[in-house]
Design an enzyme around this catalytic site. Structure first.
Site, short mmCIF file in Angstrom:
data_model
loop_
_atom_site.label_atom_id
_atom_site.label_comp_id
_atom_site.label_asym_id
_atom_site.label_seq_id
_atom_site.Cartn_x
_atom_site.Cartn_y
_atom_site.Cartn_z
N SER A 1 31.27 40.52 36.08
CA SER A 1 30.83 41.36 34.97
C SER A 1 31.28 40.66 33.71
O SER A 1 32.13 39.76 33.76
CB SER A 1 31.48 42.75 35.09
OG SER A 1 31.51 43.41 33.86
N TYR B 1 39.57 47.82 36.49
CA TYR B 1 38.24 47.23 36.65
C TYR B 1 38.23 45.81 36.08
O TYR B 1 37.75 44.87 36.73
CB TYR B 1 37.21 48.11 35.94
CG TYR B 1 35.80 47.59 35.98
CD1 TYR B 1 35.01 47.77 37.11
CD2 TYR B 1 35.26 46.92 34.90
CE1 TYR B 1 33.71 47.29 37.16
CE2 TYR B 1 33.96 46.44 34.94
CZ TYR B 1 33.19 46.62 36.07
OH TYR B 1 31.90 46.14 36.11
N LYS C 1 37.70 42.02 37.93
CA LYS C 1 36.67 41.05 37.56
C LYS C 1 37.28 39.73 37.10
O LYS C 1 36.72 38.65 37.37
CB LYS C 1 35.77 41.64 36.47
CG LYS C 1 35.04 42.92 36.91
CD LYS C 1 34.21 42.71 38.17
CE LYS C 1 33.43 43.96 38.56
NZ LYS C 1 32.59 43.76 39.76
#
Length: 313
Positions: free
Chosen positions: A152, A165, A169
């Site tokens: 991402s 999160y 990533k």
């Protein structure tokens, strides 16, 4: 009688790809782009409705129906079974796309072990599990095969509600960059895909939190607020467009695939802040030499040479 239509030769006809989470959202966009180019497919799923909708699309388009495999990417034993099923079905795997993930947000300072275990377990652990299970088949398929790990823009950009999160990533990014140098000598490409805002349902992951990870330190999910946040995703890029850009990145063996153009300002700030943070002083020659050797080793690895620890000192 009319002339018979000439058969269309597709650039990747007969090659095989496996996409985790490939029946909805970004994964389905990548799957359609690969199918359009002639790939035969295996797609993992967890939601039966999404699987049925994906199958209906392939049938309506007159395509070969993919091999659908039910899979929780945190389940290592099941991943090993899936690897055997793909081997039996196709006998090869040209492209592995580790795509499945969850988008869950909350303030990092209140996070519990359950929050870390769930988000990291899926977003990073799912990629690691896919590599352990499927890389032997990719390597057996040989030169020209490819691995895509989906991260991402959060692999570069952090935010106040996305600590775990973002960590997941960042981890996928570091793993992928290193793996690319490991597989270069075997002629196997590796790409990191970092999409920006995409028209998917990724925002609703918090509604599907497994009971095993129920003890969250984040506030209770406000369905109205989260649904309102999800409307922003309607402005995102079409998943098929991201899939087509992913395919081009595979064809060009690009280590880094950016699908969205709107991040120049962010990268400029990161670059300038990073340079400004370096101490304004001379480094001793011995340390400079170690860093020179590291850079040379990285360039050599990228060109396909096998690098050992001895090459770094």
């Amino acid at each position: 009688m009319g002339e018979q239509a000439e058969a269309v030769s597709l650039p990747h006809e007969g090659r095989v790809a496996f996409v985790t989470g490939g029946v909805s959202g970004l994964g389905f966009g990548i799957a359609r782009a690969l199918s359009n180019a002639g790939f035969r497919l295996a797609l993992s799923y967890r939601n039966e409705d999404y699987r049925a909708q994906a199958e209906a699309w392939f049938r309506a388009e007159g395509r070969e129906v993919p091999v659908f495999v039910r899979l929780d990417v945190t389940d290592r034993a099941r991943f090993a079974e899936v690897a055997r099923e793909i081997d039996v079905a196709f006998g090869r795997l040209d492209v592995l796309v580790n795509n499945a993930g969850v988008s869950v947000f909350g303030p990092t300072d209140t996070a519990t072990h359950a929050d870390y275990d769930w988000i990291m377990g899926v977003n990073f652990g799912g990629v690691a599990n896919g590599l352990v299970a499927l890389l032997p088949l990719v390597k057996r398929t040989g030169r020209g095969s490819h691995v895509v790990n989906v991260a991402s823009m959060a692999a570069y950009l952090s935010g106040p509600q996305a600590g775990i999160y973002t960590a997941s990533k960042f981890a996928v990014r570091g793993l992928t960059e290193s793996l690319r140098t490991n597989l270069a000598p075997e002629g196997i490409g590796v790409s990191l895909l970092c999409p920006g805002l995409t028209r998917t349902n990724a925002w609703d992951s918090a509604f599907r939190r497994p009971e095993a990870f129920a003890q969250s330190g984040f506030e209770e999910v406000d369905k109205e607020a989260l649904t309102a946040f999800g409307k922003a995703f309607e402005l995102g890029m079409d998943p098929l467009e991201v899939g087509e850009k992913t395919l081009r990145g595979i064809e060009e063996n690009r280590g880094l695939i950016f699908s969205h153009p709107e991040y120049a300002e962010d990268f400029r700030e990161i670059y300038e802040a990073s340079l400004a943070a370096l101490p304004d002083e001379e480094a001793p020659p011995e340390r400079l030499e170690i860093e020179r050797l590291r850079r040379e080793a990285n360039r050599a690895a990228a060109s396909g040479q096998v690098i050992s620890l001895a090459d770094l000192t």
